[in-house]
Design an enzyme around this catalytic site. Structure first.
Site, mmCIF file in Angstrom:
data_model
loop_
_atom_site.group_PDB
_atom_site.id
_atom_site.type_symbol
_atom_site.label_atom_id
_atom_site.label_comp_id
_atom_site.label_asym_id
_atom_site.label_seq_id
_atom_site.Cartn_x
_atom_site.Cartn_y
_atom_site.Cartn_z
ATOM 1 N N LYS A 225 8.005 -44.418 -11.845
ATOM 2 C CA LYS A 225 7.504 -43.081 -12.169
ATOM 3 C C LYS A 225 6.842 -42.421 -10.965
ATOM 4 O O LYS A 225 7.133 -41.273 -10.637
ATOM 5 C CB LYS A 225 6.434 -43.153 -13.279
ATOM 6 C CG LYS A 225 6.874 -43.759 -14.573
ATOM 7 C CD LYS A 225 5.779 -43.632 -15.623
ATOM 8 C CE LYS A 225 4.503 -44.391 -15.318
ATOM 9 N NZ LYS A 225 4.616 -45.848 -15.401
ATOM 10 N N ARG B 8 0.745 -41.854 -22.889
ATOM 11 C CA ARG B 8 1.328 -43.181 -23.081
ATOM 12 C C ARG B 8 0.861 -43.874 -24.344
ATOM 13 O O ARG B 8 1.044 -45.092 -24.492
ATOM 14 C CB ARG B 8 1.183 -44.059 -21.849
ATOM 15 C CG ARG B 8 -0.179 -44.427 -21.399
ATOM 16 C CD ARG B 8 -0.117 -45.487 -20.317
ATOM 17 N NE ARG B 8 -0.048 -44.935 -18.977
ATOM 18 C CZ ARG B 8 0.053 -45.653 -17.871
ATOM 19 N NH1 ARG B 8 0.162 -46.963 -17.934
ATOM 20 N NH2 ARG B 8 0.080 -45.095 -16.691
ATOM 21 N N ARG C 87 4.619 -54.022 -3.967
ATOM 22 C CA ARG C 87 4.330 -52.597 -3.906
ATOM 23 C C ARG C 87 3.056 -52.304 -3.111
ATOM 24 O O ARG C 87 2.048 -52.969 -3.270
ATOM 25 C CB ARG C 87 4.158 -52.060 -5.329
ATOM 26 C CG ARG C 87 3.611 -50.645 -5.376
ATOM 27 C CD ARG C 87 3.825 -50.028 -6.714
ATOM 28 N NE ARG C 87 2.821 -50.419 -7.692
ATOM 29 C CZ ARG C 87 2.754 -49.878 -8.902
ATOM 30 N NH1 ARG C 87 3.636 -48.981 -9.287
ATOM 31 N NH2 ARG C 87 1.824 -50.267 -9.746
ATOM 32 N N ARG D 287 -2.557 -51.939 -4.496
ATOM 33 C CA ARG D 287 -3.403 -51.509 -5.618
ATOM 34 C C ARG D 287 -4.158 -52.697 -6.197
ATOM 35 O O ARG D 287 -3.591 -53.766 -6.364
ATOM 36 C CB ARG D 287 -2.519 -50.889 -6.703
ATOM 37 C CG ARG D 287 -2.492 -49.373 -6.611
ATOM 38 C CD ARG D 287 -1.502 -48.781 -7.544
ATOM 39 N NE ARG D 287 -1.682 -49.212 -8.938
ATOM 40 C CZ ARG D 287 -0.977 -48.731 -9.941
ATOM 41 N NH1 ARG D 287 -0.051 -47.814 -9.716
ATOM 42 N NH2 ARG D 287 -1.174 -49.161 -11.164
ATOM 43 N N ARG E 6 -1.021 -55.715 -18.105
ATOM 44 C CA ARG E 6 -0.538 -54.335 -18.231
ATOM 45 C C ARG E 6 0.777 -54.283 -19.006
ATOM 46 O O ARG E 6 1.020 -53.385 -19.795
ATOM 47 C CB ARG E 6 -0.377 -53.709 -16.839
ATOM 48 C CG ARG E 6 -1.703 -53.181 -16.304
ATOM 49 C CD ARG E 6 -1.711 -53.035 -14.803
ATOM 50 N NE ARG E 6 -0.709 -52.115 -14.314
ATOM 51 C CZ ARG E 6 -0.172 -52.188 -13.093
ATOM 52 N NH1 ARG E 6 -0.528 -53.130 -12.266
ATOM 53 N NH2 ARG E 6 0.718 -51.308 -12.718
HETATM 54 P P1 ADP Z 1 1.326 -48.114 -14.092
HETATM 55 O O1 ADP Z 1 2.276 -47.142 -14.714
HETATM 56 O O2 ADP Z 1 1.980 -48.969 -13.060
HETATM 57 O O3 ADP Z 1 0.510 -48.895 -15.090
HETATM 58 P P2 ADP Z 1 -0.633 -46.060 -13.453
HETATM 59 O O4 ADP Z 1 -1.111 -45.687 -12.099
HETATM 60 O O5 ADP Z 1 0.071 -45.050 -14.259
HETATM 61 O O6 ADP Z 1 0.269 -47.326 -13.199
HETATM 62 O O7 ADP Z 1 -1.856 -46.615 -14.293
HETATM 63 C C1 ADP Z 1 -2.783 -47.567 -13.796
HETATM 64 C C2 ADP Z 1 -3.870 -47.835 -14.832
HETATM 65 O O8 ADP Z 1 -4.589 -46.616 -15.099
HETATM 66 C C3 ADP Z 1 -3.365 -48.287 -16.199
HETATM 67 O O9 ADP Z 1 -3.188 -49.695 -16.253
HETATM 68 C C4 ADP Z 1 -4.493 -47.799 -17.118
HETATM 69 O O10 ADP Z 1 -5.608 -48.677 -17.039
HETATM 70 C C5 ADP Z 1 -4.896 -46.490 -16.483
HETATM 71 N N1 ADP Z 1 -4.118 -45.347 -17.035
HETATM 72 C C6 ADP Z 1 -3.217 -44.577 -16.371
HETATM 73 N N2 ADP Z 1 -2.689 -43.639 -17.175
HETATM 74 C C7 ADP Z 1 -3.273 -43.811 -18.392
HETATM 75 C C8 ADP Z 1 -3.138 -43.175 -19.662
HETATM 76 N N3 ADP Z 1 -2.274 -42.161 -19.862
HETATM 77 N N4 ADP Z 1 -3.898 -43.634 -20.676
HETATM 78 C C9 ADP Z 1 -4.763 -44.632 -20.518
HETATM 79 N N5 ADP Z 1 -4.927 -45.300 -19.366
HETATM 80 C C10 ADP Z 1 -4.192 -44.903 -18.303
#
Ligand code: ADP
Ligand code: ZN
Length: 185
Positions: free
Chosen positions: A13, A88, A127, A160, A171
């Site tokens: 993404k 999400r 990554r 990260r 996750r």
């Molecule tokens: P990935 O898609 O690889 O999990 P992101 O950068 O989108 O990476 O998200 C990293 C972390 O940030 C998630 O594991 C969560 O803890 C938090 N996060 C990101 N987007 C959301 C969301 N829409 N709702 C709740 N937590 C989120």
């Protein structure tokens, strides 16, 4: 154009969102990037979300929606945006729907990136990401030209903190549970 990009952690993404936003001049809104920036700056919001992210858990829905709404309300979003990683959960989708209908904003496309889990696990282990412009690299298949330095903006490229094996596992668990809840819905 207003796009929602959806998919598992590591499905690409962020990579696609950065490319698309540059190519079409769209605002890239990644809730993950926003949270990481707030944590790095040690803001009150950063402190509130830090533990959730470190443990691979989702940040609460209301709080996440509040952050997105604040970003969407900025003038630059009028030229179009890409929502990366939001919504999400079902509740986030509901909250977003409500927000969009009140603000008279329509989404043009929702794109779901599908990829096998074992491919993602090895990808995440390799990554790295630019702190400044959020460009994603892979130390094997897409390395930076200079070690630790972003090709696009010269920013610092880092691993990260939630890409460690244990947090990645958590996750995925959270992601799969959320997806099951959506499918049962
Ligand atoms: P990935 O898609 O690889 O999990 P992101 O950068 O989108 O990476 O998200 C990293 C972390 O940030 C998630 O594991 C969560 O803890 C938090 N996060 C990101 N987007 C959301 C969301 N829409 N709702 C709740 N937590 C989120
Ligand atoms: Zn960069």
């Amino acid at each position: 154009m207003r796009i929602i990009l959806s998919g598992a952690p590591g499905s690409g993404k962020g990579t696609q969102a950065v490319e698309l936003s540059r190519k079409y001049g769209l605002v890239h809104i990644s809730t993950g990037n926003i949270f990481r920036e707030e944590i790095a700056k040690r803001t009150p919001l950063g402190k509130e979300v830090d533990a959730f992210i470190r443990h691979g858990q989702l940040v609460p829905d209301e709080l996440t929606m509040k952050i997105v709404a604040k970003r969407l309300a900025q003038d630059d979003c009028a030229k179009g945006f890409i929502l990366d990683g939001f919504p999400r959960t079902i509740e986030q989708a509901r909250l977003l729907e409500k927000y969009l209908s009140t603000s008279g904003i329509r989404i043009d496309k929702v794109v779901y990136l599908e990829i096998a889990e074992d491919a993602i696990v090895s990808r995440l282990a390799k990554r790295v990401q630019c702190e400044r412009c959020h460009q994603v690299y892979n130390i094997d298949s897409r390395p930076t030209k200079r070690n630790g330095v972003c090709d696009s903006c010269g920013g610092k490229v880092i691993v990260r903190s939630d890409d460690g094996a244990e947090t990645v596992k958590k996750r995925f668990k959270v992601y799969n549970e959320t997806i099951c809840a959506i499918n049962d819905f």
